[in-house]
Motif scaffolding. Sequence first.
Motif, short mmCIF file in Angstrom:
data_model
loop_
_atom_site.label_atom_id
_atom_site.label_comp_id
_atom_site.label_asym_id
_atom_site.label_seq_id
_atom_site.Cartn_x
_atom_site.Cartn_y
_atom_site.Cartn_z
N ARG A 13 0.84 -1.22 0.14
CA ARG A 13 -0.04 -0.13 -0.04
C ARG A 13 0.96 1.18 0.14
O ARG A 13 2.00 1.22 0.31
CB ARG A 13 -0.65 0.16 1.11
CG ARG A 13 -1.73 -1.20 1.43
CD ARG A 13 -2.75 -0.92 2.53
NE ARG A 13 -3.56 -2.19 2.76
CZ ARG A 13 -2.95 -3.41 3.15
NH1 ARG A 13 -1.81 -3.25 3.73
NH2 ARG A 13 -3.59 -4.22 3.31
N SER A 14 0.31 2.38 -0.35
CA SER A 14 0.92 3.66 -0.01
C SER A 14 0.10 4.54 0.61
O SER A 14 -1.07 4.55 0.59
CB SER A 14 1.33 4.30 -1.35
OG SER A 14 0.33 4.55 -2.15
N SER A 15 0.71 5.38 1.50
CA SER A 15 0.04 6.44 2.24
C SER A 15 -0.64 7.65 1.55
O SER A 15 0.30 8.15 0.85
CB SER A 15 0.88 6.62 3.63
OG SER A 15 0.15 7.91 4.31
N ILE A 16 -1.73 7.91 1.89
CA ILE A 16 -2.18 9.38 1.06
C ILE A 16 -1.46 10.52 1.89
O ILE A 16 -1.77 11.39 1.22
CB ILE A 16 -3.76 9.39 1.26
CG1 ILE A 16 -4.33 9.65 2.59
CG2 ILE A 16 -4.49 8.32 0.68
CD1 ILE A 16 -5.65 10.09 2.96
N HIS A 17 -1.17 10.29 2.94
CA HIS A 17 -0.45 11.50 3.60
C HIS A 17 0.95 11.56 3.15
O HIS A 17 1.79 12.49 3.57
CB HIS A 17 -0.51 11.35 5.18
CG HIS A 17 -1.79 10.99 5.57
ND1 HIS A 17 -2.84 11.80 5.75
CD2 HIS A 17 -2.11 9.79 5.81
CE1 HIS A 17 -3.83 11.35 6.14
NE2 HIS A 17 -3.67 9.85 6.53
N GLY A 18 1.75 10.73 2.27
CA GLY A 18 3.09 10.85 1.83
C GLY A 18 3.85 9.99 2.54
O GLY A 18 3.27 9.17 3.45
N GLN A 19 5.14 10.37 2.47
CA GLN A 19 6.23 9.40 3.16
C GLN A 19 7.39 10.21 3.58
O GLN A 19 7.66 11.13 2.98
CB GLN A 19 6.84 8.39 1.90
CG GLN A 19 6.55 6.74 2.45
CD GLN A 19 7.20 6.07 1.28
OE1 GLN A 19 8.32 6.10 0.97
NE2 GLN A 19 6.43 5.09 0.70
N TRP A 20 8.24 9.36 4.51
CA TRP A 20 9.25 10.45 5.05
C TRP A 20 10.23 10.04 3.64
O TRP A 20 10.28 9.28 2.80
CB TRP A 20 9.94 9.72 6.26
CG TRP A 20 9.00 9.44 7.58
CD1 TRP A 20 8.68 8.23 7.87
CD2 TRP A 20 8.71 10.54 8.33
NE1 TRP A 20 7.81 8.58 9.07
CE2 TRP A 20 7.69 9.94 9.31
CE3 TRP A 20 8.90 11.88 8.33
CZ2 TRP A 20 7.10 10.47 10.06
CZ3 TRP A 20 7.98 12.55 9.20
CH2 TRP A 20 7.11 11.98 10.10
N SER A 21 11.30 11.12 3.72
CA SER A 21 11.90 11.15 2.36
C SER A 21 13.13 10.03 2.77
O SER A 21 13.85 9.67 1.77
CB SER A 21 12.59 12.71 2.23
OG SER A 21 13.18 13.23 3.26
N SER A 22 13.47 9.57 3.80
CA SER A 22 14.60 8.45 4.06
C SER A 22 14.33 8.07 5.45
O SER A 22 13.61 8.48 6.19
CB SER A 22 16.02 8.91 3.77
OG SER A 22 16.02 9.99 5.06
N LYS A 23 14.78 6.71 5.67
CA LYS A 23 14.92 6.22 6.74
C LYS A 23 15.42 7.11 8.10
O LYS A 23 14.97 7.05 8.91
CB LYS A 23 15.82 4.78 6.71
CG LYS A 23 16.28 4.43 8.13
CD LYS A 23 16.99 3.21 7.79
CE LYS A 23 18.37 3.49 8.06
NZ LYS A 23 19.45 2.24 8.16
N PHE A 24 16.52 8.02 7.58
CA PHE A 24 17.09 8.77 8.61
C PHE A 24 16.33 9.79 8.99
O PHE A 24 16.13 10.18 10.26
CB PHE A 24 18.35 9.34 7.75
CG PHE A 24 19.05 10.39 8.95
CD1 PHE A 24 19.59 10.05 10.02
CD2 PHE A 24 19.12 11.66 8.57
CE1 PHE A 24 20.58 10.93 10.82
CE2 PHE A 24 19.96 12.56 9.31
CZ PHE A 24 20.50 12.06 10.50
N VAL A 25 15.18 10.29 8.14
CA VAL A 25 14.22 11.20 8.52
C VAL A 25 13.16 10.54 9.33
O VAL A 25 12.86 11.28 10.40
CB VAL A 25 13.53 11.81 7.32
CG1 VAL A 25 12.49 12.78 7.69
CG2 VAL A 25 14.53 12.57 6.48
N PHE A 26 12.96 9.25 8.99
CA PHE A 26 11.97 8.74 10.21
C PHE A 26 12.50 8.58 11.38
O PHE A 26 12.07 8.89 12.73
CB PHE A 26 11.73 7.34 9.71
CG PHE A 26 11.17 6.52 10.75
CD1 PHE A 26 9.72 6.67 11.04
CD2 PHE A 26 11.63 5.64 11.37
CE1 PHE A 26 8.97 5.68 12.03
CE2 PHE A 26 11.28 4.41 12.21
CZ PHE A 26 9.74 4.83 12.67
#
Length: 476
Positions: free
Chosen positions: A5-18
Amino acid sequence: MAERRSSIHGQWSSKFVFILAATGSAVGLGNIWKFPYITGDNGGGAFVLVYLLCILVIGIPIMMAEVMLGRRGRQSPINTMATLAREAGASPYWKWIGWMGVIAGFLILSYYSVIAGWALAYVFRAASGAFTGVGGEEVQGMFSRLVSDPERLLAWHTLFMVMTTVVVARGVRGGLEKAVRILMPLLFAILVILVGYAMNTGHFEQGLQFLFRPDFGKLSADGVLVAMGHAFFTLSLGMGAIMVYGSYLPEKASIAGTTLTIALLDTLVAILAAVAIFPIVFANGLEPGAGPGLIFQTMPIAFGQMPGGILFGTLFFMLLVFAAWTSAISLIEPAVAWLVENHGYRRFTAAMLVGGLSWCLGLLTVFSFNLLENFMPLGFLGAFHDKTFFALFDYVTANIMLPLGGLLIAIFAGWALKREHSVDELRLGDGLVYRSWYFLIRYVTPVAVGLVFLDITGLLDIGGLLGFLFQGPWQA
Ligand code: PFF
């Protein structure tokens, strides 16, 4: 393998940002304001040991589970749980975990914002040089003048809630990413400076002994529950905050690695804060069990004496506000994401609605320190007889709702979700690391949470048991 699936709210740009965002959520008032004062209230060492054990056997496995469920569901916790339950052929009622989380987040934010308001007020006190040369009594006076004035508390509470709502309204990622990248390391640096100061108070050893020499005689059953509740609170677990952040995690990121980093950083910040504070407490004849005002009654003394104290003091309270801010954002994100998904609200409207409601509820915490300081809403119930609205919100959310939410998440991840789905999502293969996690989340974590709940009923004595294990056999 299920379709992604993908989120309608977008995604963090990288693991580091998460990692930055989740650490921003985890590190907050819980580490710097709450951990030292509940440690002081509950007698020190033994409490700290139980807290660390809870981080290890309960916190880390549940954090992995939350991130995993979040990424698999890619929606707000309520919808994620509903989707995953359907997929697993389990009861639709699992989505109530999400609902309980939304309610817990809303309750926590209501008082969190008031306490963050204290920190805001202290930024200005520090900057004006008000701490120069102050002693224990003056600092206590300064603190009680602030909290006894409902108008001032209200103003600061309002400012903090507006700050939080504005960021959530603009989307969680925006400017947050850059700010966290710089300000988190700075917070860390200032804590190290404070530890350096504490080393020179002449009471450093006493502080360390208080924190790290366990005396189980001082740990009550309630203390054990508070230690476990704090493990959930400090890691932002049990209410969907980490789950919703997990729902924005890129596909390839390793969940185990990121979780360990976050838990480690969070624990380090809490320990540094406590190591800085207790020597100051002892050096100035203050009370370790001073309660929620502890850091506001100790840190100013240090800033008042050290060279560059005005600068460091101002910076410290600014960074505390910032840490609280990045946590507060994650407290309403689950509710906001749900309103956007299910009711088609714009983020802005959803954030205003949730922030506004939480602000209203926060009035009860504002008044808990002045107009209603002697009003115990559940005074007729033994366990709650001495709790104001503030103390009640804190106790019920941190010690009951979050652990209960976490327990249900563990049971869902370990028993309801198909094993191949967790193997697939965690990307650890089916080796030792995965199997250890699976064993922990199925058996150890739920049993540990259950035992702590049992402890509070008086049917079991965990403090006594640990005392026997840690002190009995090898201490004369
Ligand atoms: N972890 C935050 C702190 O230690 O201050 C508080 C918190 C944030 C608790 C988000 C729960 C949560 F979902």
